[in-house]
Design an enzyme around this catalytic site. Structure first.
Site, short mmCIF file in Angstrom:
data_model
loop_
_atom_site.label_atom_id
_atom_site.label_comp_id
_atom_site.label_asym_id
_atom_site.label_seq_id
_atom_site.Cartn_x
_atom_site.Cartn_y
_atom_site.Cartn_z
N ASN A 8 0.87 -1.17 0.00
CA ASN A 8 0.00 0.00 0.00
C ASN A 8 0.91 1.23 0.00
O ASN A 8 1.51 1.54 1.02
CB ASN A 8 -0.89 -0.04 1.26
CG ASN A 8 -1.67 1.23 1.48
OD1 ASN A 8 -1.79 2.06 0.57
ND2 ASN A 8 -2.22 1.38 2.68
N LYS A 10 0.05 4.26 -0.23
CA LYS A 10 -0.59 5.45 0.35
C LYS A 10 -0.36 6.64 -0.60
O LYS A 10 -0.29 6.44 -1.81
CB LYS A 10 -0.07 5.70 1.77
CG LYS A 10 -0.17 4.44 2.62
CD LYS A 10 0.04 4.66 4.08
CE LYS A 10 -0.09 3.34 4.82
NZ LYS A 10 -0.06 3.49 6.28
N HIS A 93 -9.50 1.24 4.81
CA HIS A 93 -8.24 1.42 5.52
C HIS A 93 -8.47 2.38 6.69
O HIS A 93 -9.26 3.32 6.58
CB HIS A 93 -7.16 1.96 4.57
CG HIS A 93 -5.80 1.95 5.19
ND1 HIS A 93 -5.40 2.89 6.10
CD2 HIS A 93 -4.77 1.07 5.07
CE1 HIS A 93 -4.16 2.60 6.51
NE2 HIS A 93 -3.76 1.50 5.89
N GLU A 95 -6.90 4.77 7.76
CA GLU A 95 -6.68 6.19 7.47
C GLU A 95 -7.90 6.79 6.79
O GLU A 95 -8.18 7.98 6.94
CB GLU A 95 -5.39 6.35 6.63
CG GLU A 95 -4.16 6.10 7.49
CD GLU A 95 -2.94 5.59 6.76
OE1 GLU A 95 -2.89 5.66 5.52
OE2 GLU A 95 -2.02 5.10 7.45
N GLU A 163 -5.35 -4.73 10.56
CA GLU A 163 -4.29 -3.76 10.83
C GLU A 163 -4.59 -3.02 12.13
O GLU A 163 -5.38 -2.06 12.13
CB GLU A 163 -4.22 -2.73 9.68
CG GLU A 163 -3.90 -3.36 8.34
CD GLU A 163 -3.32 -2.34 7.38
OE1 GLU A 163 -2.22 -2.60 6.87
OE2 GLU A 163 -3.94 -1.30 7.15
N GLY A 169 2.73 2.11 10.76
CA GLY A 169 3.75 3.15 10.62
C GLY A 169 4.51 3.46 11.91
O GLY A 169 5.20 4.47 12.00
N SER A 208 3.44 -2.26 10.25
CA SER A 208 4.89 -2.36 10.48
C SER A 208 5.49 -3.71 10.08
O SER A 208 6.43 -4.18 10.71
CB SER A 208 5.22 -2.03 11.94
OG SER A 208 4.87 -0.69 12.23
P1 PGA Z 1 2.95 0.21 7.56
O1 PGA Z 1 1.48 0.49 6.96
O2 PGA Z 1 3.41 -1.09 6.98
O3 PGA Z 1 3.77 1.39 7.12
O4 PGA Z 1 2.80 0.13 9.04
C1 PGA Z 1 0.56 -0.53 6.76
C2 PGA Z 1 -0.73 0.02 6.21
O5 PGA Z 1 -1.22 1.05 6.71
O6 PGA Z 1 -1.32 -0.55 5.25
#
Ligand code: PGA
Length: 249
Positions: A8, A10, A93, A95, A163, A169, A208
């Site tokens: 992803n 983003k 997601h 976010e 997640e 992140g 992560s």
């Molecule tokens: P990350 O993000 O691997 O940077 O923690 C995962 C995601 O939000 O899909």
């Protein structure tokens, strides 16, 4: 079940990042991993990403509207993503849920739109740190599945992305035990809802995932792949994760 390793990106990436996709595709051509490989770049890159992927890896969108078309300024439909070359769409997601107010019902409508367009969906769920500390992680995820995973469409091939918000992140991940516990809980929810078809849904762990922890995470029972953010931006990191797919998955 064939695992899915999904990247992803983003809101990262413009034309100069396309060689990363070409590099992953070249590597996949040589190593033929026993997994489906997917990159979800920003929508503006999808068409060019499909070219860079050269049929070796799938390309997907990160979000879509629930409608086919209409007066929805700034939105992109699943049909439009499909026409651009997407095979998958991530919906719900955290976010999007946090920053764009997406509710379970909205996420469910988007998942239906993905299926209507003939694409596959990664439907994301996950608890906050406060919800986990309060002992509510399992209930929160069960409620999100109940509210965001629509009925009526075959489950086969689609994916749930688990997640935990506090792992995205941050470099912090749940313990392998916690991941295993949650993934088997999600499996139970899916089977309760869909019967034996609920066994055909891949449950991805996200938050992560990196080349160092990927092998252990991917070996946890009921982990059917990974949804990778930061570590999907560089071909070298993403390839290192793909290389960690255990033989038995
Ligand atoms: P990350 O993000 O691997 O940077 O923690 C995962 C995601 O939000 O899909």
């Amino acid at each position: 079940m064939r695992p899915l390793i999904a990247g992803n990106w983003k809101m990262h990436g413009t034309g100069p990042q396309l060689p990363e996709i070409a590099a992953i595709a070249a590597r996949v051509r040589v190593t033929a991993p026993t997994a489906d490989i997917l990159i979800c770049p920003p929508s503006t890159l999808i068409t060019r990403a499909v070219q860079a992927a050269a049929g070796q890896i799938a390309i997907g969108g990160q979000n879509c509207a629930s409608e086919v078309s209409g007066a929805f300024t700034g939105d992109v439909s699943a049909e439009m993503l499909k026409e651009a070359g997407a095979a998958w769409v991530i919906v719900g997601h955290s976010e999007r849920r946090q920053h764009h107010g997406e509710t379970d019902a909205m996420v469910g409508a988007k998942a239906k739109a993905v299926w209507r367009a003939g694409l596959l969906a990664i439907i994301c769920i996950g608890e906050t740190d406060a919800q986990r500390r309060a002992g509510n992680a399992l209930t929160v995820c069960a409620d999100q599945i109940a509210g965001s995973v629509p009925d009526g469409i075959t489950a086969v091939g689609n994916a749930i992305g688990y997640e935990p918000l506090w792992a995205i992140g941050t470099g912090h991940t749940p313990s392998l035990e916690e991941i295993g516990h949650m993934h088997s809980h999600i499996r139970q929810c899916l089977v309760a809802r869909w019967g034996s078809q609920g066994r055909e849904v891949r449950i991805l762990y996200g938050g992560s995932v990196n080349p160092t922890n990927a092998r252990a995470v991917l070996a946890v029972p009921e982990v059917g792949g990974a949804l990778v953010g930061g570590a999907s931006l560089k071909a070298t990191d993403f390839e290192a994760i793909i290389n960690k797919i255990p033989a038995h998955v």
